[in-house]
Scaffold this active site. Structure first.
Site, short mmCIF file in Angstrom:
data_model
loop_
_atom_site.label_atom_id
_atom_site.label_comp_id
_atom_site.label_asym_id
_atom_site.label_seq_id
_atom_site.Cartn_x
_atom_site.Cartn_y
_atom_site.Cartn_z
N ASP A 47 0.84 -1.20 0.00
CA ASP A 47 0.00 0.00 0.00
C ASP A 47 0.88 1.25 0.00
O ASP A 47 2.00 1.21 0.52
CB ASP A 47 -0.91 0.02 1.24
CG ASP A 47 -2.02 -1.02 1.16
OD1 ASP A 47 -2.35 -1.46 0.05
OD2 ASP A 47 -2.55 -1.40 2.23
N TYR A 75 5.54 -9.21 8.19
CA TYR A 75 5.15 -7.82 8.40
C TYR A 75 5.16 -7.49 9.88
O TYR A 75 4.79 -8.32 10.72
CB TYR A 75 3.73 -7.57 7.88
CG TYR A 75 3.52 -7.89 6.43
CD1 TYR A 75 3.64 -6.91 5.45
CD2 TYR A 75 3.19 -9.19 6.02
CE1 TYR A 75 3.44 -7.20 4.10
CE2 TYR A 75 2.99 -9.50 4.69
CZ TYR A 75 3.11 -8.50 3.73
OH TYR A 75 2.92 -8.80 2.41
N ASP A 89 -7.41 1.28 7.49
CA ASP A 89 -6.12 1.85 7.88
C ASP A 89 -6.32 3.30 8.29
O ASP A 89 -7.44 3.82 8.30
CB ASP A 89 -5.07 1.71 6.77
CG ASP A 89 -5.43 2.47 5.49
OD1 ASP A 89 -6.31 3.36 5.53
OD2 ASP A 89 -4.82 2.17 4.45
N ARG A 181 -4.45 -5.25 6.61
CA ARG A 181 -5.56 -4.40 7.06
C ARG A 181 -6.77 -5.25 7.47
O ARG A 181 -7.48 -4.92 8.42
CB ARG A 181 -5.96 -3.42 5.95
CG ARG A 181 -4.95 -2.31 5.74
CD ARG A 181 -5.38 -1.39 4.60
NE ARG A 181 -5.29 -2.03 3.30
CZ ARG A 181 -6.12 -1.84 2.29
NH1 ARG A 181 -7.15 -1.02 2.43
NH2 ARG A 181 -5.94 -2.44 1.13
#
Length: 301
Positions: A47, A75, A89, A181
Protein backbone atom coordinates in the site's frame (compact mmCIF):
# COMPACT_ATOMS: atom_id res chain seq x y z
CA UNK A 1 6.60 -4.53 -36.87
CA UNK A 2 6.66 -4.22 -33.08
CA UNK A 3 8.60 -1.28 -31.74
CA UNK A 4 11.83 -2.28 -30.02
CA UNK A 5 11.81 -1.34 -26.35
CA UNK A 6 14.51 1.15 -25.44
CA UNK A 7 16.88 0.58 -22.55
CA UNK A 8 19.58 -1.71 -21.25
CA UNK A 9 19.43 -5.48 -21.09
CA UNK A 10 20.04 -5.45 -17.35
CA UNK A 11 18.84 -8.42 -15.28
CA UNK A 12 18.66 -9.03 -11.55
CA UNK A 13 16.85 -7.92 -8.40
CA UNK A 14 17.00 -4.55 -6.70
CA UNK A 15 15.60 -4.64 -3.18
CA UNK A 16 14.12 -1.27 -2.30
CA UNK A 17 13.23 -0.25 1.25
CA UNK A 18 10.07 1.51 0.15
CA UNK A 19 9.17 4.74 1.96
CA UNK A 20 5.63 5.78 2.86
CA UNK A 21 3.68 8.02 0.52
CA UNK A 22 4.46 6.39 -2.83
CA UNK A 23 2.87 3.56 -4.79
CA UNK A 24 4.68 0.34 -5.62
CA UNK A 25 4.26 1.10 -9.34
CA UNK A 26 5.96 4.48 -8.91
CA UNK A 27 8.91 2.78 -7.21
CA UNK A 28 9.25 0.33 -10.10
CA UNK A 29 9.15 3.19 -12.61
CA UNK A 30 11.84 5.05 -10.68
CA UNK A 31 14.08 1.97 -10.58
CA UNK A 32 13.55 1.28 -14.28
CA UNK A 33 14.54 4.87 -15.08
CA UNK A 34 17.56 4.84 -12.75
CA UNK A 35 18.91 1.62 -14.24
CA UNK A 36 17.82 2.44 -17.80
CA UNK A 37 16.27 -1.01 -17.87
CA UNK A 38 14.11 -2.33 -20.68
CA UNK A 39 11.87 -4.31 -18.37
CA UNK A 40 10.96 -4.19 -14.68
CA UNK A 41 8.30 -5.45 -12.30
CA UNK A 42 7.79 -6.07 -8.59
CA UNK A 43 6.96 -9.09 -6.45
CA UNK A 44 4.06 -8.11 -4.23
CA UNK A 45 2.33 -4.74 -3.95
CA UNK A 46 2.65 -2.61 -0.83
CA UNK A 47 0.00 0.00 0.00
CA UNK A 48 1.20 3.59 -0.60
CA UNK A 49 1.58 4.28 3.15
CA UNK A 50 3.32 0.97 3.87
CA UNK A 51 7.10 0.70 4.05
CA UNK A 52 9.70 -2.02 3.71
CA UNK A 53 10.73 -4.66 1.21
CA UNK A 54 9.70 -4.06 -2.37
CA UNK A 55 11.70 -6.47 -4.53
CA UNK A 56 12.03 -5.06 -8.05
CA UNK A 57 12.89 -7.51 -10.83
CA UNK A 58 14.79 -6.34 -13.90
CA UNK A 59 15.01 -8.04 -17.29
CA UNK A 60 15.19 -11.84 -17.15
CA UNK A 61 14.58 -11.74 -13.38
CA UNK A 62 10.95 -10.79 -14.10
CA UNK A 63 10.47 -14.45 -15.07
CA UNK A 64 11.18 -15.40 -11.44
CA UNK A 65 8.63 -12.99 -9.92
CA UNK A 66 5.99 -15.71 -9.30
CA UNK A 67 8.37 -17.60 -7.01
CA UNK A 68 8.86 -14.54 -4.79
CA UNK A 69 5.15 -13.71 -4.89
CA UNK A 70 4.38 -17.24 -3.68
CA UNK A 71 7.03 -17.17 -0.92
CA UNK A 72 6.36 -16.42 2.74
CA UNK A 73 6.52 -12.77 3.83
CA UNK A 74 6.71 -11.06 7.21
CA UNK A 75 5.15 -7.82 8.40
CA UNK A 76 5.39 -5.71 11.54
CA UNK A 77 2.36 -3.50 12.01
CA UNK A 78 0.76 -1.24 14.58
CA UNK A 79 -2.94 -1.70 15.25
CA UNK A 80 -5.02 1.16 16.62
CA UNK A 81 -7.69 -0.21 18.94
CA UNK A 82 -11.03 1.50 19.49
CA UNK A 83 -11.58 2.75 15.93
CA UNK A 84 -12.74 1.14 12.70
CA UNK A 85 -12.21 3.01 9.43
CA UNK A 86 -13.71 2.59 5.98
CA UNK A 87 -10.28 1.71 4.54
CA UNK A 88 -9.16 -0.41 7.51
CA UNK A 89 -6.12 1.85 7.88
CA UNK A 90 -5.30 5.33 9.17
CA UNK A 91 -5.96 6.96 5.78
CA UNK A 92 -9.70 6.34 5.98
CA UNK A 93 -12.64 7.88 7.82
CA UNK A 94 -13.57 6.58 11.27
CA UNK A 95 -16.87 4.73 10.92
CA UNK A 96 -17.17 3.12 14.37
CA UNK A 97 -15.61 3.49 17.83
CA UNK A 98 -15.40 1.55 21.08
CA UNK A 99 -14.21 2.31 24.62
CA UNK A 100 -13.25 -1.33 25.20
CA UNK A 101 -9.52 -2.02 25.49
CA UNK A 102 -8.75 -5.76 25.82
CA UNK A 103 -5.74 -6.76 27.91
CA UNK A 104 -2.70 -8.51 26.45
CA UNK A 105 -3.91 -12.00 27.38
CA UNK A 106 -7.21 -11.46 25.56
CA UNK A 107 -5.36 -10.20 22.47
CA UNK A 108 -2.93 -13.13 22.46
CA UNK A 109 -5.84 -15.57 22.78
CA UNK A 110 -7.66 -13.92 19.87
CA UNK A 111 -4.58 -13.99 17.62
CA UNK A 112 -4.72 -17.79 17.60
CA UNK A 113 -7.89 -17.62 15.49
CA UNK A 114 -5.89 -16.04 12.66
CA UNK A 115 -3.12 -18.65 12.43
CA UNK A 116 -3.07 -21.52 9.94
CA UNK A 117 -5.43 -21.82 6.99
CA UNK A 118 -7.93 -18.98 7.32
CA UNK A 119 -10.51 -17.30 5.12
CA UNK A 120 -10.16 -13.55 4.74
CA UNK A 121 -12.47 -10.94 3.22
CA UNK A 122 -10.40 -8.25 1.44
CA UNK A 123 -10.90 -4.62 2.48
CA UNK A 124 -13.45 -2.57 0.55
CA UNK A 125 -10.56 -0.35 -0.53
CA UNK A 126 -8.47 -3.02 -2.26
CA UNK A 127 -7.33 -3.95 -5.75
CA UNK A 128 -9.69 -6.92 -5.97
CA UNK A 129 -11.69 -6.82 -9.21
CA UNK A 130 -15.48 -6.73 -9.06
CA UNK A 131 -17.27 -6.93 -12.41
CA UNK A 132 -14.04 -5.90 -14.12
CA UNK A 133 -13.46 -2.87 -11.90
CA UNK A 134 -11.12 -2.44 -8.93
CA UNK A 135 -12.92 -2.54 -5.59
CA UNK A 136 -11.26 0.69 -4.40
CA UNK A 137 -12.74 2.60 -7.35
CA UNK A 138 -16.23 1.42 -6.46
CA UNK A 139 -15.58 2.19 -2.79
CA UNK A 140 -14.48 5.74 -3.64
CA UNK A 141 -17.83 6.20 -5.38
CA UNK A 142 -19.57 5.25 -2.15
CA UNK A 143 -20.58 1.78 -3.30
CA UNK A 144 -20.54 -1.01 -0.72
CA UNK A 145 -19.68 -4.46 -2.03
CA UNK A 146 -19.97 -8.06 -0.90
CA UNK A 147 -16.41 -9.28 -1.36
CA UNK A 148 -15.85 -13.03 -1.33
CA UNK A 149 -13.61 -14.49 1.36
CA UNK A 150 -10.24 -15.76 0.15
CA UNK A 151 -7.93 -18.40 1.61
CA UNK A 152 -4.72 -17.29 3.35
CA UNK A 153 -1.98 -19.26 5.09
CA UNK A 154 -0.74 -17.52 8.26
CA UNK A 155 2.42 -19.12 9.57
CA UNK A 156 2.68 -16.97 12.70
CA UNK A 157 0.95 -13.99 14.31
CA UNK A 158 2.52 -12.58 17.47
CA UNK A 159 1.99 -9.70 19.88
CA UNK A 160 5.43 -8.08 20.11
CA UNK A 161 4.67 -4.86 22.02
CA UNK A 162 1.91 -2.87 23.72
CA UNK A 163 3.16 0.75 23.84
CA UNK A 164 -0.11 2.03 25.34
CA UNK A 165 -3.73 0.88 25.85
CA UNK A 166 -4.75 2.13 22.38
CA UNK A 167 -2.04 0.42 20.35
CA UNK A 168 -0.59 -3.06 19.84
CA UNK A 169 2.35 -4.01 17.63
CA UNK A 170 2.02 -7.35 15.86
CA UNK A 171 4.29 -9.43 13.65
CA UNK A 172 2.81 -11.74 11.02
CA UNK A 173 4.37 -14.29 8.69
CA UNK A 174 2.02 -15.36 5.90
CA UNK A 175 1.68 -16.59 2.34
CA UNK A 176 0.61 -14.69 -0.73
CA UNK A 177 -2.60 -12.72 -1.08
CA UNK A 178 -2.93 -11.59 2.52
CA UNK A 179 -4.30 -8.22 3.62
CA UNK A 180 -2.79 -7.00 6.88
CA UNK A 181 -5.56 -4.40 7.06
CA UNK A 182 -8.13 -7.22 7.08
CA UNK A 183 -6.29 -8.93 9.95
CA UNK A 184 -6.50 -5.73 12.02
CA UNK A 185 -10.15 -5.17 11.13
CA UNK A 186 -11.16 -8.76 11.96
CA UNK A 187 -9.12 -8.76 15.16
CA UNK A 188 -11.01 -5.68 16.30
CA UNK A 189 -14.32 -7.38 15.54
CA UNK A 190 -13.27 -10.57 17.33
CA UNK A 191 -12.25 -8.60 20.42
CA UNK A 192 -15.32 -6.36 20.20
CA UNK A 193 -13.21 -3.20 20.34
CA UNK A 194 -12.92 -2.17 16.63
CA UNK A 195 -9.47 -1.66 15.09
CA UNK A 196 -7.48 -0.56 12.07
CA UNK A 197 -3.85 -0.58 10.89
CA UNK A 198 -1.98 2.56 11.87
CA UNK A 199 1.39 1.68 10.28
CA UNK A 200 2.77 -1.26 8.33
CA UNK A 201 6.24 -2.46 7.39
CA UNK A 202 7.22 -5.55 5.38
CA UNK A 203 10.44 -6.75 6.98
CA UNK A 204 11.18 -9.62 4.60
CA UNK A 205 9.81 -11.28 1.50
CA UNK A 206 11.17 -14.69 0.53
CA UNK A 207 14.97 -14.30 0.42
CA UNK A 208 14.90 -10.50 0.54
CA UNK A 209 15.38 -8.51 3.77
CA UNK A 210 14.40 -4.88 4.42
CA UNK A 211 17.74 -4.31 6.14
CA UNK A 212 19.47 -5.16 2.85
CA UNK A 213 17.30 -2.78 0.84
CA UNK A 214 18.40 0.43 -0.83
CA UNK A 215 16.40 3.59 -0.13
CA UNK A 216 14.63 5.51 -2.86
CA UNK A 217 16.87 8.50 -2.09
CA UNK A 218 19.87 6.29 -2.80
CA UNK A 219 18.30 5.14 -6.06
CA UNK A 220 17.98 8.80 -7.06
CA UNK A 221 21.51 9.68 -5.96
CA UNK A 222 23.11 6.69 -7.75
CA UNK A 223 20.89 6.74 -10.84
CA UNK A 224 22.61 5.69 -14.06
CA UNK A 225 25.93 4.92 -12.40
CA UNK A 226 27.87 1.66 -11.90
CA UNK A 227 27.38 2.15 -8.15
CA UNK A 228 23.66 1.46 -8.52
CA UNK A 229 24.34 -1.63 -10.62
CA UNK A 230 26.48 -2.90 -7.74
CA UNK A 231 23.33 -3.14 -5.58
CA UNK A 232 21.72 -5.64 -7.97
CA UNK A 233 21.28 -9.21 -6.76
CA UNK A 234 21.41 -12.01 -9.34
CA UNK A 235 18.16 -13.33 -10.79
CA UNK A 236 19.02 -16.75 -9.31
CA UNK A 237 18.14 -15.40 -5.84
CA UNK A 238 14.52 -15.42 -6.96
CA UNK A 239 14.73 -19.18 -7.45
CA UNK A 240 16.10 -19.98 -3.99
CA UNK A 241 12.95 -21.87 -2.92
CA UNK A 242 13.26 -24.32 -5.85
CA UNK A 243 15.67 -27.28 -5.95
CA UNK A 244 18.66 -26.71 -8.23
CA UNK A 245 19.83 -29.22 -10.82
CA UNK A 246 23.04 -28.87 -12.79
CA UNK A 247 23.00 -28.67 -16.54
CA UNK A 248 25.38 -30.61 -18.77
CA UNK A 249 27.28 -28.60 -21.40
CA UNK A 250 25.46 -30.32 -24.25
CA UNK A 251 22.10 -29.66 -22.57
CA UNK A 252 22.29 -25.85 -22.42
CA UNK A 253 21.14 -25.17 -25.98
CA UNK A 254 18.44 -27.85 -25.80
CA UNK A 255 16.90 -26.39 -22.66
CA UNK A 256 17.07 -22.82 -23.94
CA UNK A 257 15.24 -23.98 -27.06
CA UNK A 258 12.49 -25.46 -24.90
CA UNK A 259 13.49 -29.09 -25.33
CA UNK A 260 14.01 -31.69 -22.60
CA UNK A 261 17.63 -32.42 -21.73
CA UNK A 262 19.79 -34.35 -19.28
CA UNK A 263 20.60 -32.79 -15.91
CA UNK A 264 22.47 -33.83 -12.79
CA UNK A 265 20.30 -33.90 -9.67
CA UNK A 266 20.37 -35.09 -6.08
CA UNK A 267 17.48 -35.34 -3.61
CA UNK A 268 14.99 -34.32 -6.28
CA UNK A 269 11.75 -36.22 -6.77
CA UNK A 270 10.22 -37.16 -10.10
CA UNK A 271 7.75 -34.46 -11.22
CA UNK A 272 9.21 -31.80 -8.93
CA UNK A 273 9.63 -28.23 -10.19
CA UNK A 274 13.33 -27.33 -10.39
CA UNK A 275 15.70 -24.84 -11.92
CA UNK A 276 18.71 -25.79 -14.02
CA UNK A 277 22.04 -24.02 -13.72
CA UNK A 278 25.20 -24.01 -15.79
CA UNK A 279 28.33 -22.57 -14.19
CA UNK A 280 26.09 -20.98 -11.56
CA UNK A 281 23.78 -19.23 -14.02
CA UNK A 282 20.08 -20.04 -14.43
CA UNK A 283 19.24 -21.72 -17.74
CA UNK A 284 15.61 -22.74 -17.23
CA UNK A 285 12.83 -23.63 -14.83
CA UNK A 286 10.88 -26.80 -15.43
CA UNK A 287 9.91 -30.29 -14.33
CA UNK A 288 12.39 -32.99 -13.33
CA UNK A 289 11.67 -36.36 -14.86
CA UNK A 290 14.23 -39.02 -13.90
CA UNK A 291 17.51 -37.59 -15.15
CA UNK A 292 15.93 -35.14 -17.56
CA UNK A 293 14.31 -31.76 -17.22
CA UNK A 294 11.38 -30.52 -19.26
CA UNK A 295 11.73 -26.71 -19.40
CA UNK A 296 8.69 -24.49 -18.88
CA UNK A 297 10.46 -21.12 -18.65
CA UNK A 298 13.88 -20.37 -20.11
CA UNK A 299 16.37 -17.57 -19.48
CA UNK A 300 18.27 -15.71 -22.17
CA UNK A 301 21.98 -15.86 -21.49
Amino acid sequence: MARKRKGRDVSGWLVVDKPAGITSTAVVNKVRWALEAKKAGHAGTLDPEATGVLAVALGEATKTVPYITDALKAYVFTVRLGQATNTDDAEGEVIATSDLRPDDDAIKAALGRFVGDIMQVPPQFSAVKIDGQRAYKKARDGEEMELAARPLWVEELLLVDRPDPDHVILEMTCGKGGYVRAIARDLGETLGCKAHVKSLRRIWSGPFQADDGITLDQVDALARTPELDAHLQPLEVGLSDLPEVRCLTESVAKLRNGNPASVIASNVEYGEEVWASYEGKAIAVGTYRGGEMQPARVFVG
